[in-house]
Design an enzyme around this catalytic site. Sequence first.
Site, PDB file in Angstrom:
ATOM      1  N   LYS A  18       1.629  17.410   7.722  1.00  0.00           N
ATOM      2  CA  LYS A  18       1.229  17.725   6.353  1.00  0.00           C
ATOM      3  C   LYS A  18       0.095  16.771   5.985  1.00  0.00           C
ATOM      4  O   LYS A  18      -0.112  15.748   6.645  1.00  0.00           O
ATOM      5  CB  LYS A  18       2.408  17.573   5.383  1.00  0.00           C
ATOM      6  CG  LYS A  18       3.055  16.186   5.374  1.00  0.00           C
ATOM      7  CD  LYS A  18       4.248  16.152   4.436  1.00  0.00           C
ATOM      8  CE  LYS A  18       4.944  14.783   4.469  1.00  0.00           C
ATOM      9  NZ  LYS A  18       6.099  14.746   3.545  1.00  0.00           N
ATOM     10  N   GLN A  29       5.279   3.041  -0.265  1.00  0.00           N
ATOM     11  CA  GLN A  29       6.728   2.879  -0.252  1.00  0.00           C
ATOM     12  C   GLN A  29       7.375   4.193   0.142  1.00  0.00           C
ATOM     13  O   GLN A  29       6.938   5.269  -0.277  1.00  0.00           O
ATOM     14  CB  GLN A  29       7.233   2.439  -1.627  1.00  0.00           C
ATOM     15  CG  GLN A  29       8.747   2.196  -1.664  1.00  0.00           C
ATOM     16  CD  GLN A  29       9.176   1.507  -2.945  1.00  0.00           C
ATOM     17  OE1 GLN A  29       8.370   0.925  -3.651  1.00  0.00           O
ATOM     18  NE2 GLN A  29      10.460   1.566  -3.228  1.00  0.00           N
ATOM     19  N   GLY A  30       8.401   4.112   0.980  1.00  0.00           N
ATOM     20  CA  GLY A  30       9.138   5.290   1.401  1.00  0.00           C
ATOM     21  C   GLY A  30      10.615   5.127   1.130  1.00  0.00           C
ATOM     22  O   GLY A  30      11.037   4.260   0.364  1.00  0.00           O
ATOM     23  N   ALA A  31      11.430   5.946   1.784  1.00  0.00           N
ATOM     24  CA  ALA A  31      12.860   5.956   1.511  1.00  0.00           C
ATOM     25  C   ALA A  31      13.552   4.701   2.008  1.00  0.00           C
ATOM     26  O   ALA A  31      14.539   4.256   1.439  1.00  0.00           O
ATOM     27  CB  ALA A  31      13.492   7.188   2.163  1.00  0.00           C
ATOM     28  N   GLY A  71      11.940   1.614   2.910  1.00  0.00           N
ATOM     29  CA  GLY A  71      11.252   0.342   2.746  1.00  0.00           C
ATOM     30  C   GLY A  71       9.833   0.523   2.253  1.00  0.00           C
ATOM     31  O   GLY A  71       9.511   1.497   1.571  1.00  0.00           O
ATOM     32  N   LYS A  72       8.962  -0.414   2.638  1.00  0.00           N
ATOM     33  CA  LYS A  72       7.612  -0.451   2.099  1.00  0.00           C
ATOM     34  C   LYS A  72       6.590  -0.615   3.215  1.00  0.00           C
ATOM     35  O   LYS A  72       6.928  -0.937   4.349  1.00  0.00           O
ATOM     36  CB  LYS A  72       7.491  -1.614   1.103  1.00  0.00           C
ATOM     37  CG  LYS A  72       8.463  -1.499  -0.070  1.00  0.00           C
ATOM     38  CD  LYS A  72       8.382  -2.691  -0.995  1.00  0.00           C
ATOM     39  CE  LYS A  72       9.366  -2.544  -2.169  1.00  0.00           C
ATOM     40  NZ  LYS A  72       9.342  -3.710  -3.066  1.00  0.00           N
ATOM     41  N   VAL A  73       5.330  -0.383   2.844  1.00  0.00           N
ATOM     42  CA  VAL A  73       4.222  -0.563   3.779  1.00  0.00           C
ATOM     43  C   VAL A  73       3.252  -1.563   3.173  1.00  0.00           C
ATOM     44  O   VAL A  73       2.823  -1.403   2.029  1.00  0.00           O
ATOM     45  CB  VAL A  73       3.502   0.773   4.062  1.00  0.00           C
ATOM     46  CG1 VAL A  73       2.384   0.557   5.082  1.00  0.00           C
ATOM     47  CG2 VAL A  73       4.491   1.815   4.573  1.00  0.00           C
ATOM     48  N   ASN A  85       0.498  13.004   5.966  1.00  0.00           N
ATOM     49  CA  ASN A  85       0.689  12.318   7.245  1.00  0.00           C
ATOM     50  C   ASN A  85      -0.565  12.354   8.111  1.00  0.00           C
ATOM     51  O   ASN A  85      -0.499  12.090   9.308  1.00  0.00           O
ATOM     52  CB  ASN A  85       1.870  12.933   8.001  1.00  0.00           C
ATOM     53  CG  ASN A  85       3.201  12.575   7.359  1.00  0.00           C
ATOM     54  OD1 ASN A  85       3.281  11.630   6.570  1.00  0.00           O
ATOM     55  ND2 ASN A  85       4.240  13.319   7.669  1.00  0.00           N
ATOM     56  N   LYS A 134       4.891  -1.596   8.418  1.00  0.00           N
ATOM     57  CA  LYS A 134       5.928  -0.742   7.853  1.00  0.00           C
ATOM     58  C   LYS A 134       7.249  -1.502   7.931  1.00  0.00           C
ATOM     59  O   LYS A 134       7.735  -1.812   9.023  1.00  0.00           O
ATOM     60  CB  LYS A 134       5.997   0.571   8.636  1.00  0.00           C
ATOM     61  CG  LYS A 134       6.935   1.609   8.058  1.00  0.00           C
ATOM     62  CD  LYS A 134       6.794   2.921   8.835  1.00  0.00           C
ATOM     63  CE  LYS A 134       7.668   4.021   8.262  1.00  0.00           C
ATOM     64  NZ  LYS A 134       7.487   5.305   9.000  1.00  0.00           N
ATOM     65  N   ASP A 153       6.632  17.074  11.218  1.00  0.00           N
ATOM     66  CA  ASP A 153       6.381  16.821   9.798  1.00  0.00           C
ATOM     67  C   ASP A 153       4.876  16.730   9.538  1.00  0.00           C
ATOM     68  O   ASP A 153       4.399  15.817   8.859  1.00  0.00           O
ATOM     69  CB  ASP A 153       7.081  15.536   9.341  1.00  0.00           C
ATOM     70  CG  ASP A 153       7.222  15.460   7.825  1.00  0.00           C
ATOM     71  OD1 ASP A 153       7.142  16.511   7.162  1.00  0.00           O
ATOM     72  OD2 ASP A 153       7.407  14.347   7.298  1.00  0.00           O
ATOM     73  N   VAL A 192       0.810  -1.220   0.000  1.00  0.00           N
ATOM     74  CA  VAL A 192       0.000   0.000   0.000  1.00  0.00           C
ATOM     75  C   VAL A 192       0.848   1.276   0.000  1.00  0.00           C
ATOM     76  O   VAL A 192       0.308   2.374  -0.003  1.00  0.00           O
ATOM     77  CB  VAL A 192      -0.977   0.027   1.203  1.00  0.00           C
ATOM     78  CG1 VAL A 192      -2.030  -1.062   1.063  1.00  0.00           C
ATOM     79  CG2 VAL A 192      -0.240  -0.091   2.532  1.00  0.00           C
TER      80      VAL A 192
END
Length: 482
Positions: free
Chosen positions: A274, A157-159, A161-163, A277, A178, A272, A155
């Site tokens: 926004k 992806q970030g810097a 890894g993945k979710v 988030n 996560k 952070d 569902v």
Amino acid sequence: MVSSQTSSLTVKPAQGPKLFTTRILLPMDPPRAVSSENDEFDFSDVFGSSPVQTSAELCDFGPDSPAAPVESNEEVYNDPAVIIKRSHSLVGPSSLVSCSLGLSKLTLNKADGSSELTTDENEMNVEQFSDEEIGNAVTEDEGVGLDDFEILKLVGQGAFGKVFQVRKKGTSEIYAMKVMRKDKILEKNHSEYMKAERDILTKIDHPFVVQLRYSFQTKYRLYLVLDFINGGHLFFQLYKQGLFREELARIYTAEIISAVAHLHDNGIMHRDLKPENILLDPEGHAMLTDFGLAKEFCENTRSNSMCGTLEYMAPEIILSQGHDKAADWWSVGILLFEMLTGKPPFVGNREKVQQKIVKEKLKLPSFLTSEAHSLLKGLLHKEAGKRLGTGPGGSDEIKKHKWFKPINWRKLDAREIQPSFRPDVAGLTCIANFDVCWTNTSVLDSPAATPVTAGGGQGNFAGFTYVRPAPFLQDLKPSSSR
């Protein structure tokens, strides 16, 4: 309700070149997100598409201007439709946001069952969670591990890894997992941020904060198992709706303020805030998530880190003056502005955004009420010490503002105030509010190199394992720790 019909958009050409006025702001076809050319560190789990920026009738307010709206004929934008290039979260010691952050590189060793790390982060090399990965789960004490969960869908992806959407085996419980790669974390020298995120999540229990349920690690990865909130990101819904009416934005903002005030009462800055988030649960309530940049603080102390997302950064962060919890209230003001108008107040390229945040007078749309103007001016005061919420009354200064007069804060915290908008959610496993670029991807995980610390260790994160106590056990905790 929500302003959501494209047909209700009216655009009128005004006198003079390239000046347009609109009463509501609505995106058309969704543009693809634009990646940055600079070295950035993205802690958000899922990225939404970028909204369309259009001109609006604006009022120019200075620090000493009255709250009442004043019509302005000033030409504000030269172009009628510009795609907002949304920044990603970043962290670093530099005062120049546009600079790449010089971080020491990690020597990555090739190990059995894993592949050498590639330099292209977007390259979709994939590999299933291996038996070695499951069998080498590191547990400081008895708890859960990777083999306790069934992977359902990717569902986000970030810097690092993945979710994944996961189901706890033997139950109907659905969670968000996560998954963060240790080699990437150590390479970026961000292990303390990851530890802090886990530690902070174990201390927070609030109706508008996503809860951590479990944490554990394997040889190659760290795992945070959280509540699966499937109403979509606030940004996802904001993009689809264009903007929110004041009545709906008031409830969302109140829920966010309640969560942020709780963090501050427990000595935590989020740093952070926004729309990406903020998640919406199936009932439409706002849920604060992603504590990758959060930090514990002591009163009367300031942090000197350059962190956050540029459009939501407070002036004191950009100026490297040191920041405290007042920076969160600035971000809340930016969030509210974006909910009410469809875009942040300060947009452009990096350099222009920095200059605008520090120097430019706040321009407020004339279609907003005078109470909304007053609140935005208070939250977006460029001097941190004069910002609403930083006085002796703390967050109560914000809660008692006249714009929040309709809000019963006791009922709000009891989740008894129902937002007028409910996302379209068809059950616990529904993923309709997540970007199809993730959900249509195979549930495979990227190969990871053996994590090696600077001292040659194998990257074990001591004390990372966690299982959230049952509710009746939480009730036994001292009230001061809640």
